[in-house]
Design an enzyme around this catalytic site. Structure first.
Site, short mmCIF file in Angstrom:
data_model
loop_
_atom_site.label_atom_id
_atom_site.label_comp_id
_atom_site.label_asym_id
_atom_site.label_seq_id
_atom_site.Cartn_x
_atom_site.Cartn_y
_atom_site.Cartn_z
CG HIS A 1 -2.07 -0.65 1.17
ND1 HIS A 1 -1.98 -2.05 1.18
CD2 HIS A 1 -3.26 -0.69 0.69
CE1 HIS A 1 -3.21 -2.71 1.12
NE2 HIS A 1 -4.16 -1.89 0.78
CG HIS B 1 2.85 -3.18 6.32
ND1 HIS B 1 3.79 -4.36 5.96
CD2 HIS B 1 1.98 -2.76 5.71
CE1 HIS B 1 3.19 -4.50 5.01
NE2 HIS B 1 1.95 -3.98 4.69
#
Length: 132
Positions: free
Chosen positions: A75, A116
């Site tokens: 992303h 993440h």
């Protein structure tokens, strides 16, 4: 993220010559392919925060926590790629700053959601910016 890509693509199509839309589509295709190749082939053993910390991560309703393929953040790669192409196509400094801030917010959101680590996001930002 897909809706944002479509909106920015339409804005570029309306406001700029078609070459910018072509550049955006090409850059996002290269960025997405590169990030997925790195995730699945090179760094396939990289675990996400949820696999390391499990229940310690605050679960946000409606967000599925993934366990594998953490590095780099796809992303963030796509966001920095998209917003760097947008920034290069705009002449006004204010639009360039807005682009940078929005890209950073995508990276921060990936960490906030527990998907993440900081290193995943930084690597995605570098990769996306370079490709953009």
């Amino acid at each position: 993220m897909k809706k944002l890509n479509i909106i920015i693509g339409l804005l570029l199509l309306i406001a700029k010559p078609p070459k910018y839309l072509f550049m955006l589509l090409l850059a996002i295709g290269i960025a997405a392919s590169s990030a997925q190749l790195l995730k699945t082939q090179v760094f396939s053993q990289s675990n996400r925060p949820s696999s390391e910390y499990g229940e310690q991560i605050r679960q946000i309703q409606g967000i599925e926590l993934h366990k594998n393929y953490s590095f780099p953040s796809g992303h963030t790669t796509a966001a920095f790629c998209m917003f760097s192409v947008l920034a290069f196509s705009m002449r006004k400094k204010s639009w360039q700053i807005v682009s940078a801030v929005l890209a950073c917010l995508v990276g921060v959101s990936r960490m906030y959601l527990g998907q993440h680590y900081l290193m995943d996001v930084v690597a995605g930002a570098c990769l996306g910016s370079f490709i953009g």
